[in-house]
Design a protein around this motif. Structure first.
Motif, PDB file in Angstrom:
ATOM      1  N   LEU A 151      -3.103  16.773   3.754  1.00 30.27           N
ATOM      2  CA  LEU A 151      -3.906  17.629   5.081  1.00 30.27           C
ATOM      3  C   LEU A 151      -2.851  18.183   5.559  1.00 30.27           C
ATOM      4  N   PRO A 152      -3.391  19.908   6.242  1.00 34.53           N
ATOM      5  CA  PRO A 152      -2.705  20.793   6.826  1.00 34.53           C
ATOM      6  C   PRO A 152      -2.305  19.414   8.119  1.00 34.53           C
ATOM      7  N   SER A 153      -1.074  19.730   8.723  1.00 39.31           N
ATOM      8  CA  SER A 153      -0.485  19.161   9.337  1.00 39.31           C
ATOM      9  C   SER A 153      -1.284  19.190  10.966  1.00 39.31           C
ATOM     10  N   TRP A 154      -2.058  20.169  11.110  1.00 41.41           N
ATOM     11  CA  TRP A 154      -2.517  19.829  12.709  1.00 41.41           C
ATOM     12  C   TRP A 154      -4.205  19.819  12.387  1.00 41.41           C
ATOM     13  N   THR A 155      -4.390  19.116  11.547  1.00 40.40           N
ATOM     14  CA  THR A 155      -6.036  18.519  11.525  1.00 40.40           C
ATOM     15  C   THR A 155      -6.138  16.970  12.076  1.00 40.40           C
ATOM     16  N   PHE A 156      -4.589  16.264  12.530  1.00 42.54           N
ATOM     17  CA  PHE A 156      -4.663  15.575  13.180  1.00 42.54           C
ATOM     18  C   PHE A 156      -4.123  15.572  14.824  1.00 42.54           C
ATOM     19  N   ALA A 157      -3.925  16.970  15.559  1.00 43.78           N
ATOM     20  CA  ALA A 157      -4.144  18.084  16.642  1.00 43.78           C
ATOM     21  C   ALA A 157      -5.678  17.680  16.984  1.00 43.78           C
ATOM     22  N   LEU A 158      -6.158  18.982  16.021  1.00 42.03           N
ATOM     23  CA  LEU A 158      -7.620  19.232  16.400  1.00 42.03           C
ATOM     24  C   LEU A 158      -8.077  17.518  16.627  1.00 42.03           C
ATOM     25  N   ALA A 159      -7.979  16.462  15.336  1.00 43.80           N
ATOM     26  CA  ALA A 159      -8.577  15.507  15.364  1.00 43.80           C
ATOM     27  C   ALA A 159      -8.603  15.117  16.696  1.00 43.80           C
ATOM     28  N   TRP A 160      -7.321  14.571  17.419  1.00 41.45           N
ATOM     29  CA  TRP A 160      -6.569  13.949  18.908  1.00 41.45           C
ATOM     30  C   TRP A 160      -7.648  14.321  19.893  1.00 41.45           C
ATOM     31  N   ILE A 575      -6.244  28.431  13.626  1.00 41.22           N
ATOM     32  CA  ILE A 575      -5.699  29.089  15.090  1.00 41.22           C
ATOM     33  C   ILE A 575      -6.500  29.638  15.656  1.00 41.22           C
ATOM     34  N   ASN A 576      -7.036  30.932  15.277  1.00 41.24           N
ATOM     35  CA  ASN A 576      -7.554  31.864  16.178  1.00 41.24           C
ATOM     36  C   ASN A 576      -8.808  31.134  16.543  1.00 41.24           C
ATOM     37  N   LEU A 577      -9.534  30.707  16.331  1.00 33.03           N
ATOM     38  CA  LEU A 577     -10.781  29.627  16.328  1.00 33.03           C
ATOM     39  C   LEU A 577     -10.432  29.040  17.537  1.00 33.03           C
ATOM     40  N   VAL A 578      -9.038  28.684  17.344  1.00 30.54           N
ATOM     41  CA  VAL A 578      -9.193  27.647  18.531  1.00 30.54           C
ATOM     42  C   VAL A 578      -8.801  28.120  20.023  1.00 30.54           C
ATOM     43  N   ASP A 579      -7.734  29.543  19.755  1.00 32.34           N
ATOM     44  CA  ASP A 579      -7.444  30.123  20.877  1.00 32.34           C
ATOM     45  C   ASP A 579      -8.205  30.810  21.486  1.00 32.34           C
ATOM     46  N   TYR A 580      -9.646  30.904  20.854  1.00 38.06           N
ATOM     47  CA  TYR A 580     -11.123  31.103  21.461  1.00 38.06           C
ATOM     48  C   TYR A 580     -11.879  29.724  21.885  1.00 38.06           C
ATOM     49  N   ALA A 581     -11.532  29.223  21.532  1.00 37.04           N
ATOM     50  CA  ALA A 581     -11.855  27.723  22.398  1.00 37.04           C
ATOM     51  C   ALA A 581     -13.270  27.457  21.167  1.00 37.04           C
ATOM     52  N   TYR A 582     -13.515  27.373  20.314  1.00 35.89           N
ATOM     53  CA  TYR A 582     -14.227  27.363  19.407  1.00 35.89           C
ATOM     54  C   TYR A 582     -14.070  26.208  18.379  1.00 35.89           C
ATOM     55  N   ASP A 583     -14.089  24.859  19.068  1.00 34.05           N
ATOM     56  CA  ASP A 583     -13.390  23.780  18.273  1.00 34.05           C
ATOM     57  C   ASP A 583     -14.457  23.527  17.152  1.00 34.05           C
ATOM     58  N   GLN A 584     -15.805  23.369  17.522  1.00 34.55           N
ATOM     59  CA  GLN A 584     -15.825  22.668  16.381  1.00 34.55           C
ATOM     60  C   GLN A 584     -15.764  24.193  15.026  1.00 34.55           C
ATOM     61  N   MET A 585     -15.429  25.434  15.129  1.00 37.18           N
ATOM     62  CA  MET A 585     -15.131  25.998  13.896  1.00 37.18           C
ATOM     63  C   MET A 585     -14.073  25.830  13.420  1.00 37.18           C
ATOM     64  N   ALA A 586     -13.361  25.418  14.474  1.00 34.74           N
ATOM     65  CA  ALA A 586     -12.314  25.459  14.295  1.00 34.74           C
ATOM     66  C   ALA A 586     -12.478  24.333  13.269  1.00 34.74           C
ATOM     67  N   ASN A 587     -12.876  23.201  14.096  1.00 32.61           N
ATOM     68  CA  ASN A 587     -12.397  21.579  13.115  1.00 32.61           C
ATOM     69  C   ASN A 587     -13.099  22.196  11.841  1.00 32.61           C
ATOM     70  N   ALA A 588     -14.433  22.523  11.364  1.00 34.93           N
ATOM     71  CA  ALA A 588     -14.820  22.599   9.996  1.00 34.93           C
ATOM     72  C   ALA A 588     -14.012  24.081   9.112  1.00 34.93           C
ATOM     73  N   VAL A 589     -13.446  25.329   9.566  1.00 32.96           N
ATOM     74  CA  VAL A 589     -12.609  26.057   9.026  1.00 32.96           C
ATOM     75  C   VAL A 589     -11.568  24.480   8.675  1.00 32.96           C
ATOM     76  N   VAL A 590     -10.502  24.020   9.458  1.00 32.16           N
ATOM     77  CA  VAL A 590      -9.667  22.672   8.786  1.00 32.16           C
ATOM     78  C   VAL A 590     -10.156  21.641   7.617  1.00 32.16           C
ATOM     79  N   LEU A 591     -12.009  21.156   7.608  1.00 33.73           N
ATOM     80  CA  LEU A 591     -11.891  20.661   6.673  1.00 33.73           C
ATOM     81  C   LEU A 591     -12.005  21.245   5.440  1.00 33.73           C
ATOM     82  N   VAL A 592     -12.417  22.218   5.606  1.00 38.35           N
ATOM     83  CA  VAL A 592     -12.648  22.791   3.992  1.00 38.35           C
ATOM     84  C   VAL A 592     -11.544  23.521   3.716  1.00 38.35           C
ATOM     85  N   ILE A 593     -10.674  23.811   4.732  1.00 39.94           N
ATOM     86  CA  ILE A 593      -8.762  23.417   4.041  1.00 39.94           C
ATOM     87  C   ILE A 593      -8.317  22.724   3.301  1.00 39.94           C
ATOM     88  N   ALA A 594      -8.908  21.104   4.033  1.00 40.62           N
ATOM     89  CA  ALA A 594      -8.408  20.014   3.327  1.00 40.62           C
ATOM     90  C   ALA A 594      -9.139  19.326   2.196  1.00 40.62           C
TER      91      ALA A 594
END
Length: 618
Positions: A151-160, A575-594
């Motif tokens: 998994l991408p290392s920041w998967t855990f950070a977003l889940a946290w 990461i850009n979606l995280v910067d914009y505080a679009y948390d749900q969509m950032a999490n969705a993209v990370v799930l696609v990467i995973a």
């Protein structure tokens, strides 16, 4: 009348015996030899390419650290291009040195030590369960417990954040806060969550190292001590642990080296409370266009990374002193856990749950709920995936599957990473060919060393070095910043050590006989390469391509500084979606990467008939 004297008849000059003809014959002979055996010429060309792509960026960034950059002449009181020590003073001695360097350095050391403790505890205990005991489900666990590393290392950070985020940083709160459980800042952000998240990501790394080391220990030593009356504690303290010390030291150093270049997790969890590591401090300097400061920080990270690898190499040599004497010593005689077998399985499942189930389930749940932690029917939604119009999201007004951003980033990731992996695999096999066929020559030795050098440089520092070299035009080479070419080059170079070692290992096992037989039959080098070497080394070439491809898909530290709007990748999009505080969509993209990373890993193991957990009892 005297007879006329005829001039002596002389033979026409033979061009083959004239000085010019001799030189021409020699040239033809040498060209013929090179055409049939171009090993040394190929080695020189590869060395020249790697010198430019590996050493030149590091030299360029060191040069920037000692020259006044445009825009800094007022602070340095010197003309641009002049030699200066201003940037070293600013980083190490100025009033802002504490924020720029010393505090991030301290944070990096503390986080590295904490991550190492977590990774060694989890990785060491699970490695012992899998290699030395009859724990239930060893075969399944040996694969399941290395999934967090896929998994991408920041998967855990977003889940946290989805679980523990409080209202102090703005945006949506986490699940626990929505349930009325207040999470303090020290638990939601900063040092503690960074250590835990990175520890969960890197423990499989220790698991693999420890598992292989435990498997190599001759069990007859422990059996002999047991026969002589030694207890389990004595055996562990006097035999097992001393033999494991080289593996422990290597794990500590390599995890520390990885933390130096890790960006995603420290950025996501440290940004809300300004908790910087060296990697995030370097990124801030790049964003604020402080080229001189960036160069000094890059140089420091490179030096630390090189020292870490050199110490690890020294320890690897010392490890030869720990060779045990005995027979095969196979680990068939597993410790019987008895009534502790199910509790041991529970411990392993708890680690798997914390490392895979909880983060993935948390991210998935966050992408289908409007308000975190509320499980009413009207709170569930698919708008973050397929919504056409999202209120409050002007920069990304639709679900991730609805617009073109995700597909464009996915296409960029696949073609850029795929091309880099292909170059990496072919270059690795050619390096292996030259190193092995050139024997102990200087060309082979130098090529082996230069091809391994990128492994010694943390990823984010290497990216900064490439940015320094290719941000502007230098001679005939145009500025490559913002281009696909730069991303392909940097990804190929940074993953080359893995492919080159795979190529060297594969070519070592291939004798000269098949190639010599073809050469006697008149086959040229390219024919031999195409008809003999590539077919025989198909497996090694496949491994040298697919492994960099899998790593590149979830790579962030190397590309975060080098992408632009037109070269967005899946990792930088998240990461850009995280910067914009679009948390749900950032999490969705990370799930696609995973998902893509996991599928690529699975297919790789099926195609190459290998297993990441080989040797761990699976």
């Amino acid at each position: 009348m005297a007879a006329a004297t005829r001039p002596p008849v002389t033979a026409p000059p033979d061009p083959g015996h004239s000085p010019a003809g001799t030189r021409l014959s020699r040239l033809r002979y040498r060209l013929s030899v090179l055409r049939h055996e171009p090993t040394h010429v190929l080695g020189v060309l590869l060395i020249a390419a790697l010198v430019y792509l590996v050493l030149a960026p590091l030299i360029a960034v060191l040069s920037d650290s000692a020259q006044v950059q445009h825009g800094d002449e007022g602070q340095a009181f010197q003309a641009p291009g002049s030699t200066t020590g201003y940037y070293f003073w600013r980083v190490f001695r100025s009033p802002v040195a504490r924020l720029l360097f010393w505090q991030p350095l301290l944070h990096t050391v503390v986080v590295s030590l904490g991550v190492t403790v977590v990774a060694v505890l989890l990785g060491g205990s699970t490695a012992w369960l899998l290699t030395r005991t009859d724990v239930t489900g060893r075969k399944w666990l040996s694969t399941a417990l290395v999934v967090p590393y896929m998994l991408p290392s920041w998967t855990f950070a977003l889940a946290w954040l989805a679980l523990f985020k409080n209202d102090s940083s703005g945006g949506q709160i986490g699940i626990l806060e929505s349930w009325g459980v207040h999470t303090p800042d020290w638990l939601a952000y900063g040092q503690v969550p960074i250590i835990i998240c990175l520890g969960l990501h890197y423990y499989p790394f220790v698991l693999l190292l420890f598992g292989n080391a435990l498997r190599r220990i001759d069990s007859q030593l422990e059996d002999s001590a047991r026969i002589l009356g030694a207890g389990r504690g004595t055996i562990a303290a006097r035999i097992t642990l001393p033999l494991m010390l080289p593996s422990l030291s290597s794990s500590v150093l390599l995890v520390f080296g990885r933390i130096l270049g890790t960006f995603g997790t420290p950025y996501i969890l440290g940004l809300p409370v300004n908790y910087d590591l060296l990697s995030t401090s370097l990124f801030r300097s790049v964003n604020s266009h402080q080229r001189g400061v960036t160069a000094v920080l890059t140089a420091v990270i490179v030096v630390i990374g090189v020292l870490v690898i050199l110490v690890d190499t020294r320890l690897a040599r010392e490890q030869k002193r720990f060779i045990t004497v005995g027979g095969k010593g196979a680990m068939d005689r597993l410790a019987r856990l008895g009534r502790w077998r199910l509790p041991a399985l529970g411990v392993a499942l708890a680690v798997f749950t914390a490392g895979v189930v909880v983060p993935v389930a948390t991210l998935a749940l966050s992408t289908v709920t409007k308000t975190p932690g509320v499980f009413h029917a009207d709170n569930f939604t698919l708008k973050y995936w397929v919504g056409a119009h999202l209120a409050g999201a002007p920069g990304f007004p639709h679900g991730v599957l609805r617009g073109t951003e995700l597909y464009s980033a996915a296409w960029n990731s696949l073609r850029i990473v795929g091309l880099a992996a292909l170059i990496c695999g072919v270059a690795g096999l050619l390096i292996g060919y030259v190193v092995v066929r050139a024997g102990g020559s200087r060309i082979g030795s130098l090529l082996r060393q230069i091809s391994f050098l990128p492994y010694m440089v943390p990823g984010i520092a290497f990216a900064a070095a490439f940015l320094s070299l290719f941000a502007v035009r230098r001679g005939p080479v145009p500025a490559l910043y913002g281009s696909i070419s730069l991303l392909v080059i940097v990804l190929a170079v940074t993953h080359l050590p893995y492919s080159s070692r795979s190529g060297i290992s594969a070519m070592t096992q291939l004798g000269r006989e098949p190639e010599e037989a073809a050469q006697v039959s008149g086959a040229g080098w390219f024919t031999r390469l195409r008809r003999i070497i590539l077919p025989i080394q198909r497996g090694a070439l496949t491994t040298g391509v697919i492994l960099p491809f899998i790593s590149g898909l979830k790579e962030l530290s190397i590309v975060i500084m080098l992408t632009t709007t037109g070269t967005q990748l899946l990792t930088t999009l998240s990461i850009n979606l995280v910067d914009y505080a679009y948390d749900q969509m950032a999490n969705a993209v990370v799930l696609v990467i995973a998902l893509v990373s996991f599928l690529a890993t699975y297919l790789t193991q099926r195609l190459t008939k290998t297993n990441l957990s080989s040797g761990l009892g699976g």
